[in-house]
Design a protein around this motif. Structure first.
Motif, PDB file in Angstrom:
ATOM      1  N   TRP A 104     -11.513  10.321   8.700  1.00  0.00           N
ATOM      2  CA  TRP A 104     -10.601  10.755   7.922  1.00  0.00           C
ATOM      3  C   TRP A 104      -9.271  10.306   7.875  1.00  0.00           C
ATOM      4  CZ3 TRP A 104     -12.249  15.221   4.770  1.00  0.00           C
ATOM      5  CH2 TRP A 104     -12.814  15.833   5.309  1.00  0.00           C
ATOM      6  N   THR A 105      -8.523   9.913   6.183  1.00  0.00           N
ATOM      7  CA  THR A 105      -7.740   9.168   6.169  1.00  0.00           C
ATOM      8  C   THR A 105      -6.855  10.878   5.360  1.00  0.00           C
ATOM      9  OG1 THR A 105      -8.100   8.121   4.861  1.00  0.00           O
ATOM     10  CG2 THR A 105      -8.328   7.642   6.885  1.00  0.00           C
ATOM     11  N   ASN A 106      -5.249  10.118   4.782  1.00  0.00           N
ATOM     12  CA  ASN A 106      -4.890  10.443   3.566  1.00  0.00           C
ATOM     13  C   ASN A 106      -5.103   9.655   2.811  1.00  0.00           C
ATOM     14  OD1 ASN A 106      -3.419   8.742   5.344  1.00  0.00           O
ATOM     15  ND2 ASN A 106      -1.605   8.521   3.656  1.00  0.00           N
ATOM     16  N   PRO A 107      -4.921  10.237   1.610  1.00  0.00           N
ATOM     17  CA  PRO A 107      -5.264   9.321   0.971  1.00  0.00           C
ATOM     18  C   PRO A 107      -3.756   8.457  -0.179  1.00  0.00           C
ATOM     19  CG  PRO A 107      -5.368  12.137  -0.169  1.00  0.00           C
ATOM     20  CD  PRO A 107      -4.842  11.556   1.980  1.00  0.00           C
ATOM     21  N   GLY A 108      -4.584   7.350  -0.327  1.00  0.00           N
ATOM     22  CA  GLY A 108      -3.678   6.010  -1.151  1.00  0.00           C
ATOM     23  C   GLY A 108      -4.407   5.182  -1.395  1.00  0.00           C
ATOM     24  N   GLY A 109      -3.949   3.951  -1.507  1.00  0.00           N
ATOM     25  CA  GLY A 109      -3.827   2.707  -2.031  1.00  0.00           C
ATOM     26  C   GLY A 109      -3.108   1.742  -2.214  1.00  0.00           C
ATOM     27  N   TYR A 110      -2.997   0.480  -3.077  1.00  0.00           N
ATOM     28  CA  TYR A 110      -2.684  -0.473  -3.833  1.00  0.00           C
ATOM     29  C   TYR A 110      -1.930  -0.124  -4.863  1.00  0.00           C
ATOM     30  CZ  TYR A 110      -4.161  -2.227   0.821  1.00  0.00           C
ATOM     31  OH  TYR A 110      -4.348  -2.705   2.168  1.00  0.00           O
ATOM     32  N   ILE A 111      -0.455  -1.139  -4.505  1.00  0.00           N
ATOM     33  CA  ILE A 111       0.148  -0.826  -6.376  1.00  0.00           C
ATOM     34  C   ILE A 111      -0.914  -1.494  -7.056  1.00  0.00           C
ATOM     35  CG2 ILE A 111       2.204  -0.219  -4.811  1.00  0.00           C
ATOM     36  CD1 ILE A 111       3.006  -3.037  -5.595  1.00  0.00           C
ATOM     37  N   GLU A 112      -0.318  -1.449  -8.476  1.00  0.00           N
ATOM     38  CA  GLU A 112      -0.587  -2.106  -9.819  1.00  0.00           C
ATOM     39  C   GLU A 112       0.569  -3.073 -10.169  1.00  0.00           C
ATOM     40  OE1 GLU A 112      -4.380  -2.790 -10.739  1.00  0.00           O
ATOM     41  OE2 GLU A 112      -4.685  -1.592  -9.350  1.00  0.00           O
ATOM     42  N   GLN A 113      -0.047  -4.225 -10.102  1.00  0.00           N
ATOM     43  CA  GLN A 113       1.147  -4.907 -11.159  1.00  0.00           C
ATOM     44  C   GLN A 113       1.857  -4.512 -12.056  1.00  0.00           C
ATOM     45  OE1 GLN A 113       1.922  -7.811  -9.588  1.00  0.00           O
ATOM     46  NE2 GLN A 113       3.878  -7.989 -11.167  1.00  0.00           N
ATOM     47  N   HIS A 114       3.460  -3.880 -12.720  1.00  0.00           N
ATOM     48  CA  HIS A 114       4.074  -2.778 -13.341  1.00  0.00           C
ATOM     49  C   HIS A 114       3.930  -1.514 -12.898  1.00  0.00           C
ATOM     50  CE1 HIS A 114       5.201  -6.811 -15.599  1.00  0.00           C
ATOM     51  NE2 HIS A 114       3.738  -7.302 -15.020  1.00  0.00           N
ATOM     52  N   SER A 148      -1.673 -12.739   7.783  1.00  0.00           N
ATOM     53  CA  SER A 148      -2.000 -13.978   6.433  1.00  0.00           C
ATOM     54  C   SER A 148      -1.815 -13.203   4.808  1.00  0.00           C
ATOM     55  CB  SER A 148      -3.366 -13.967   6.552  1.00  0.00           C
ATOM     56  OG  SER A 148      -4.619 -13.157   5.908  1.00  0.00           O
ATOM     57  N   ILE A 149      -2.124 -11.658   4.612  1.00  0.00           N
ATOM     58  CA  ILE A 149      -0.989 -11.080   3.893  1.00  0.00           C
ATOM     59  C   ILE A 149      -0.483  -9.847   4.065  1.00  0.00           C
ATOM     60  CG2 ILE A 149      -2.096 -10.201   1.535  1.00  0.00           C
ATOM     61  CD1 ILE A 149      -5.258 -11.523   1.403  1.00  0.00           C
ATOM     62  N   HIS A 150       0.620 -10.585   3.972  1.00  0.00           N
ATOM     63  CA  HIS A 150       1.819  -9.527   4.256  1.00  0.00           C
ATOM     64  C   HIS A 150       1.590  -8.077   3.684  1.00  0.00           C
ATOM     65  CE1 HIS A 150       5.470  -9.007   6.665  1.00  0.00           C
ATOM     66  NE2 HIS A 150       5.350  -7.786   6.166  1.00  0.00           N
ATOM     67  N   ASN A 151       1.604  -7.180   4.593  1.00  0.00           N
ATOM     68  CA  ASN A 151       0.858  -5.973   3.797  1.00  0.00           C
ATOM     69  C   ASN A 151       2.277  -4.726   4.268  1.00  0.00           C
ATOM     70  OD1 ASN A 151      -0.235  -3.188   4.323  1.00  0.00           O
ATOM     71  ND2 ASN A 151      -1.098  -3.779   2.385  1.00  0.00           N
ATOM     72  N   VAL A 152       2.542  -3.987   3.675  1.00  0.00           N
ATOM     73  CA  VAL A 152       3.880  -2.884   3.243  1.00  0.00           C
ATOM     74  C   VAL A 152       2.766  -1.480   3.533  1.00  0.00           C
ATOM     75  CG1 VAL A 152       6.089  -2.366   3.015  1.00  0.00           C
ATOM     76  CG2 VAL A 152       5.961  -4.866   3.594  1.00  0.00           C
ATOM     77  N   TYR A 153       2.751  -0.745   3.853  1.00  0.00           N
ATOM     78  CA  TYR A 153       2.404   0.706   4.020  1.00  0.00           C
ATOM     79  C   TYR A 153       3.621   1.165   3.882  1.00  0.00           C
ATOM     80  CZ  TYR A 153      -1.004   4.259   3.645  1.00  0.00           C
ATOM     81  OH  TYR A 153      -0.984   5.004   3.690  1.00  0.00           O
ATOM     82  N   ILE A 154       3.812   2.297   2.771  1.00  0.00           N
ATOM     83  CA  ILE A 154       5.046   3.344   2.344  1.00  0.00           C
ATOM     84  C   ILE A 154       4.098   4.885   2.272  1.00  0.00           C
ATOM     85  CG2 ILE A 154       6.788   4.207   1.136  1.00  0.00           C
ATOM     86  CD1 ILE A 154       6.734   1.183   0.311  1.00  0.00           C
ATOM     87  N   ALA A 155       4.549   5.226   2.678  1.00  0.00           N
ATOM     88  CA  ALA A 155       3.884   6.478   2.941  1.00  0.00           C
ATOM     89  C   ALA A 155       5.138   7.520   2.376  1.00  0.00           C
ATOM     90  CB  ALA A 155       3.634   7.057   4.772  1.00  0.00           C
ATOM     91  N   GLY A 184       0.565  -1.225   0.167  1.00  0.00           N
ATOM     92  CA  GLY A 184       0.027   0.356  -0.029  1.00  0.00           C
ATOM     93  C   GLY A 184       0.683   1.350   0.321  1.00  0.00           C
ATOM     94  N   VAL A 185      -0.175   2.111  -0.763  1.00  0.00           N
ATOM     95  CA  VAL A 185       0.902   3.591  -0.511  1.00  0.00           C
ATOM     96  C   VAL A 185      -0.143   4.982  -0.209  1.00  0.00           C
ATOM     97  CG1 VAL A 185       2.926   2.974  -2.106  1.00  0.00           C
ATOM     98  CG2 VAL A 185       0.118   3.961  -3.149  1.00  0.00           C
TER      99      VAL A 185
END
Length: 187
Positions: free
Chosen positions: A67-77, A110-117, A42-43
């Protein structure tokens, strides 16, 4: 969830011990692909303009109404810098570009999540919610946040940005090993 069939060749998978851990491995001798696990990246964006932070109100779970900062998940490539700029534009209509990496969260499960801000530079546009993922968006002064339901993780990210030491990790466009679309970041 158990992986029963190889995503490379379609053959059945079997459990073997590799590197001291049980892993799912393709039973086909000609393939032998290993399923290393399930991961998501995630970013998130911290976009400041005139001393105010860009926030969105979530219209969906998890965290609906916060309320959160905008973000989401990367797409392949898709490189992460492109991803975070795209997510900001999709959710808010604001154009922003990457300045630096400001924080990272590692969430093994179970799904290892890494989030980069990322700290982002405001380029243009006025906040307009997408009406799907977010139902409100705007720039807010930090003292306004005390009266808003701001997600705890977003509060942590803001603290990391406000109290950062140095400029954060920035893209190293001169990396000697840069090739094939790879991106490198360093302090």
């Amino acid at each position: 969830m158990t992986i029963n069939y190889c995503v490379t060749c379609g053959s059945p998978m079997e459990t073997r011990v590799l590197d001291g851990l049980e892993r799912r491995v393709c039973a086909s001798e000609s393939c032998g692909a290993v399923h290393w696990g399930n991961y998501s990246i995630g970013v998130g964006a911290l976009v400041f303009r005139d001393g105010k932070i860009l926030l969105v109100r979530r219209a969906q779970e998890p965290g609906k109404g916060n309320w959160t900062n905008p973000g989401g998940y990367i797409e392949q490539h898709e490189d992460i810098g492109t991803t975070v700029a795209r997510e900001v534009m999709e959710e808010t209509g604001v154009e922003a570009k990457v300045k630096s990496i400001i924080a990272l969260r590692d969430q093994p499960r179970s799904i290892h999540n890494v989030y980069i801000a990322f700290e982002m530079e405001y380029v243009g546009g006025e906040p307009t919610p997408d009406g799907v993922e977010v139902d409100a968006a705007g720039f807010f002064a930090l003292d306004e946040l005390a009266h808003m339901p701001v997600a705890g993780f977003t509060q942590w990210l803001l603290d990391a940005a406000i109290h950062k030491q140095g400029e954060g990790m920035q893209e190293d466009s001169q990396a000697a090993t840069a090739a094939n679309g790879n991106r490198y970041y360093r302090l």
